[in-house]
Design a protein around this motif. Sequence first.
Motif, short mmCIF file in Angstrom:
data_model
loop_
_atom_site.label_atom_id
_atom_site.label_comp_id
_atom_site.label_asym_id
_atom_site.label_seq_id
_atom_site.Cartn_x
_atom_site.Cartn_y
_atom_site.Cartn_z
N ILE A 5 1.45 9.47 -5.66
CA ILE A 5 1.84 10.82 -5.26
C ILE A 5 2.95 11.35 -6.16
O ILE A 5 2.90 12.50 -6.62
N SER A 49 0.89 4.03 -3.00
CA SER A 49 0.60 5.42 -2.64
C SER A 49 1.73 6.34 -3.06
O SER A 49 1.49 7.43 -3.59
N ILE A 91 0.84 -1.20 0.00
CA ILE A 91 0.00 0.00 0.00
C ILE A 91 0.87 1.25 0.00
O ILE A 91 0.59 2.22 -0.71
N SER A 92 1.96 1.23 0.75
CA SER A 92 2.88 2.38 0.78
C SER A 92 3.51 2.61 -0.59
O SER A 92 3.61 3.75 -1.05
#
Length: 183
Positions: free
Chosen positions: A27, A23, A19-20
């Motif tokens: 971004i 993300s 998930i990191s």
Amino acid sequence: MPQQIRSMTIDPRYKYYAISAVSLAIISFSIYFLLGGTKEYEVQESGAVSYDIVGTPFKGRYVADSARMVFEDIRSKIINEDWKGDLVELTYPPEDGDEINQFFGVLLTGRVTQIEGNYQLKKLRAPGSLTVNLSMHWLVRPSREKIQTMIFDYAQARGIALEDFFMQRYLPDNSVTIEAFVK
């Protein structure tokens, strides 16, 4: 005998890492997009050019402060409104591998009646030019070398002979135009 179905459990750490990573990728692309990194650019041909440039030559080994001081001096002339025009940087091929050969100046939009100090007036005339306009933020802008190669390849493919220098023009809206001149 019925087979047992095993359920696979994923370690929560790996879910967090996945998930990191996703993300961070989203971004990063969003920032790249907002800075204009996806804007296209192309070589454009233009007709005859006639430029008057007032400035200072710089030749020598690249030392961050020495070239920067010349650049900032010319930039201050525009900020103080001593000269009206756009900041330009002419880049010539180096005579020695370790040296740079540039001319920092102002592409005049008005007339200058007097040139004081150690400044020179260059009159640049050419039957045509090839330009690339870069309107993206400097963090995502392609390198000058990449654009010069792009212009050179374009000219070579069309049989256009170019002068041996390029002009980088810094516009008030923070965009840059890189221009090569036809012989």
